[in-house]
Design an enzyme around this catalytic site. Structure first.
Site, mmCIF file in Angstrom:
data_model
loop_
_atom_site.group_PDB
_atom_site.id
_atom_site.type_symbol
_atom_site.label_atom_id
_atom_site.label_comp_id
_atom_site.label_asym_id
_atom_site.label_seq_id
_atom_site.Cartn_x
_atom_site.Cartn_y
_atom_site.Cartn_z
ATOM 1 N N GLU A 85 79.456 -34.422 -18.443
ATOM 2 C CA GLU A 85 78.748 -34.333 -17.375
ATOM 3 C C GLU A 85 77.191 -34.351 -17.568
ATOM 4 O OE1 GLU A 85 80.482 -34.248 -14.676
ATOM 5 O OE2 GLU A 85 79.061 -33.469 -12.826
ATOM 6 N N HIS A 134 79.204 -41.475 -17.164
ATOM 7 C CA HIS A 134 80.416 -41.174 -17.705
ATOM 8 C C HIS A 134 80.878 -42.363 -18.575
ATOM 9 C CE1 HIS A 134 81.175 -37.043 -16.238
ATOM 10 N NE2 HIS A 134 81.027 -37.622 -14.869
ATOM 11 N N HIS A 168 76.314 -42.111 -11.057
ATOM 12 C CA HIS A 168 76.994 -40.907 -11.676
ATOM 13 C C HIS A 168 78.230 -41.273 -12.810
ATOM 14 C CE1 HIS A 168 78.369 -36.611 -11.915
ATOM 15 N NE2 HIS A 168 79.519 -37.071 -12.051
ATOM 16 N N GLU A 169 78.939 -41.955 -11.997
ATOM 17 C CA GLU A 169 80.218 -42.673 -12.698
ATOM 18 C C GLU A 169 79.843 -43.440 -13.936
ATOM 19 O OE1 GLU A 169 82.883 -40.827 -12.507
ATOM 20 O OE2 GLU A 169 82.111 -39.840 -10.593
#
Lengths: 501, 501
Positions: free
Chosen positions: B296, B270, B266-267
């Site tokens: 997001e 980003h 997930h990160e």
């Protein structure tokens, strides 16, 4: 309350803006050396340059300067006078230097660093020479702008060691030099001389060594809620926020464990100076260590007078063995001999306590003649090698192991080196003064009872931050000005026992 | 050359000072969560507050504001218009808010955070309630000062998601809600429903798990010369210096390995958004992701459309087993089921892809009525619990597992939550658009061939930084405005297969 004068209080409120930028810049410097991915360096450099301009513009703003001027006539206490003294020095620095010269220095240093790295890698001084010429030229100009009495070098060393002069350093060095040279000569010629110790080859696991360092520093009194220890290419200490956040680094070569341990102990000495400052001085101009020499006296005190003592080896011997099981074959006395072996080395950062002084004297003498202009940069390598032969009896096989070994000149730091020796010399005087109050510290060390040592350092030195200039602080802490006799005595006692009796 | 207009170029030169402070402040935020000794927090807070004032005074200085005004009439390209748009938004923000309100918000947030921590620990909403009342009041005042059309919440969400409004979010949520609620109901009632998976209990060694995360991110294309991964209490990403230095964190609970892995994935989403920005935008106002929703969408794309795919599990199955040997007993399909299990949870950050939307809708609906003033803070816990029962069929046993679970409101962030759902919804649309160009991404994932995916994201989204407002960027990247149909289709396809066929 340390600061009562209304103008001083107004100055301190205004100063917090500068402090905040200093804090963030220090963090960025720590991060650059410890955490930052390599690829972040150019933008990091930009951010540091931009914020340096910001700091300068604060210090030279009409509003701030006139506030400081307004405080000058007032009736101030010691703390307030300290604030004024430090600010006047800083404002003078930023006002005296033309912005073009500051910018030129930054650009020159930026390319000199890269040239120095390349020159060192290829062991080719000619790559670095033109950059060093520019740097010497800029430093000479800086000295002219800053102003000085006597030797132009005085203007430069004062940046690192407030109040120090060529006359002062000449006198100190001339007092210790005969003892140091004599001791070295007699040790090298002694029957007990050894130029290698088996413990230099003994390997360790990185994690075990780190645990050992942490154990030792915890015994020393490290409070990990305000303190970190990491790894970097060269060990250093950084004060991020007064007593709240101070960080050190050490290194791990995988063998020769004294290098990692004594680096951690050395940096701990620097860190404790910052950690034990008076919390009320925090975020003011008088927060933090007053000079590089005093700072080095703290690191050298912990490194040489505690870390290299037989009492220390005995006290932590079980911890050493737990971290490095093969140490079992060596008695504490053998570890002590290994910690204190004297051997003329080519490289300053590898040098023992005695040779170290000679490495510094050599650099100091060369810096002086470079700044005078009486030694052209082109002749520096030869001059270096001749002095190495003269002082240490060894000649560098190449410039990488000689004149190119240190980064300081590439950074534009001329006048910095002498503070290393001043600190080493002062550390013996501090120990002497401490023992007048506490008795022989060996007994405290043997009991791992470091509280009294910490408290003594705090009361006499640490709590004062930069309130007093270095000379005054030394006098207040030890009862006299810098006196090389204690260092001479220390050298004789430690090495007499080990080599000459 | 992106920036040609002379006034814009002057603005950008001036802006580098603000950028430098932003950079240093971001580093300090990273350090606070990842590295700083706990005891450093109060002075760190002071430094951040002082430097925040500095940023505000830059943005509102006559010189800077008049420069921006001067650029307004000029004939500008897209990049330059982007600079102007972003700066006008920021200047408006700082000019509109009275300094007293900004200071009041800072003070309130500071004490609200502590109260929230305590309230959560004791599961006692009444400790937090008076602070939340103040925060809601301040946010309402902020909305009035910032100005809005329609609902006051519009002023707040615009801070996080430029251009978003209550009408827009209501429409999006009303389109996805029936699908999501229907899917959840059918899954929970399905014969194939399971409320526990053995893999949740399987433990791992911290270092092995970290190695696995690094292996996966390296396959994704992580260049560790510009990127770091550390550990923090809650995973996050921080952009320190455009494409040069971006850092993420993940966490390690010692079991239930998807939590650590999918947080890292997930990160990474980003981080890649920041790493792949156009280097020429670096250090300008249009550098970096344009909104929280778009950000997001990137993290959710990597997490949900790559990390939770069967292709991903199959591609990295051997790596999983190498890190966690006991995985051997489970086929890739079983790991896939574990990665995608749906279970109504009390806690948002534990929620699956479907329930997650409901957690956000709940928060959004409560925020709206809080800001309207139609729900008093005192009735919030009850309203929360009722909505949990309504949307997820579970009722929090206490406030710690209910209304007190998230820190956002304590930080004064009202209007932030909807961006989580917008990003999740958008990620499916991005995947659809990507597959029109690249074909099914499952095949690329299976071959660990992430280059085409990275390039597509860079060209369509990442390189543009904040040049275009979110809506325009979505249209340029995917050919249409935000369209929830793709998310609805994704939900049906993934969960139909797993539970309902």
């Amino acid at each position: 309350m340390r600061f009562e004068n209304e103008t001083i209080r107004e100055i301190l409120r205004e100063y917090r803006k500068i402090w905040a930028i200093h804090h963030l810049r220090s963090l960025a410097e720590w991060d650059s050396d410890v955490m930052m991915p390599k690829g972040g360096s150019s933008l990091r450099g930009d951010a540091l340059a931009e914020s340096a301009n910001l700091v300068q513009s604060f210090y030279t703003s009409d509003h701030f300067v006139s506030l400081v001027r307004r405080a000058e006539g007032a009736d101030l206490n010691d703390y307030e006078r300290g604030v004024l003294r430090v600010l006047k020095r800083t404002i003078h620095y930023y006002m005296a230097l033309p912005p073009e010269l500051v910018a030129e220095e930054e650009r020159t240093v930026e390319s000199a660093k890269r040239a120095w790295e390349q020159a060192k890698e290829k062991s080719d001084f000619s790559i670095f020479a033109p950059h060093l010429e520019k740097i010497v030229d800029i430093q000479r100009k800086k000295a002219e702008h800053l102003g000085y009495e006597g030797h132009p070098y005085n203007a430069l060393i004062d940046l690192y060691e407030e109040g120090a002069t060529v006359d002062f350093i000449d006198r100190v060095f001339s007092e210790v030099l005969p003892t140091v040279r004599d001791a070295l000569k007699r040790i090298v010629e002694s029957e007990k001389y050894f130029d290698h110790h088996e413990l230099e080859d003994i390997t360790y696991e990185r994690q075990d060594m780190e645990n050992l360092n942490r154990t030792v520093l915890t015994s020393f009194g490290a409070d990990w809620g305000h303190f970190r220890m990491d790894v970097s290419a060269h060990p250093f200490t950084i004060d991020l926020a007064g007593p709240q956040d101070v960080r050190i680094t050490t290194w791990y070569q995988g063998k020769d464990f004294r290098r990692s341990l004594l680096a951690a102990v050395h940096e701990w000495g620097h860190a404790l100076y910052e950690l034990q400052q008076d919390a009320e001085l925090c975020c003011t101009p008088v927060s933090g260590g007053v000079s590089l020499g005093i700072h080095e006296s703290q690191s050298r005190f912990w490194e040489n007078h505690i870390g290299r003592s037989l009492a220390f080896v005995e006290a932590f011997y079980e911890d050493f063995r737990f971290a490095i099981p093969s140490l079992e074959a060596y008695e504490p006395m053998e570890v002590f001999r290994y910690f204190n072996m004297v051997r003329p080395e080519l490289i300053r950062v590898e040098a023992d306590e005695i040779s170290y002084i000679l490495h510094i004297v050599l650099r100091y003498e060369l810096e002086k003649v470079l700044i005078e202009g009486s030694l052209p940069v082109s002749e520096l390598p030869q001059a270096w090698n001749e002095k190495m032969e003269e002082y240490l009896g060894v000649t560098p096989p190449d410039d990488a192991h000689g004149v190119l070994q240190d980064i300081h000149w590439a950074l534009g730091s001329i006048g910095y080196f002498p503070t290393y020796a001043l600190g080493t010399i002062l550390s013996a005087q501090i120990r002497h003064a401490m023992e007048l109050d506490l008795g022989p510290i060996g007994e405290l060390i043997r009991m791992k009872n470091f509280g009294p040592i910490r408290i003594w350092l705090k009361e006499k030195i640490h709590q004062w931050g930069s309130v007093y200039p270095p000379n005054e602080l030394i006098k207040r802490a030890t009862g006299e000005e810098l006196n090389p006799e204690y260092f001479k005595k220390h050298v004789k006692e430690r090495y007499e026992k080990m080599y000459l009796s």
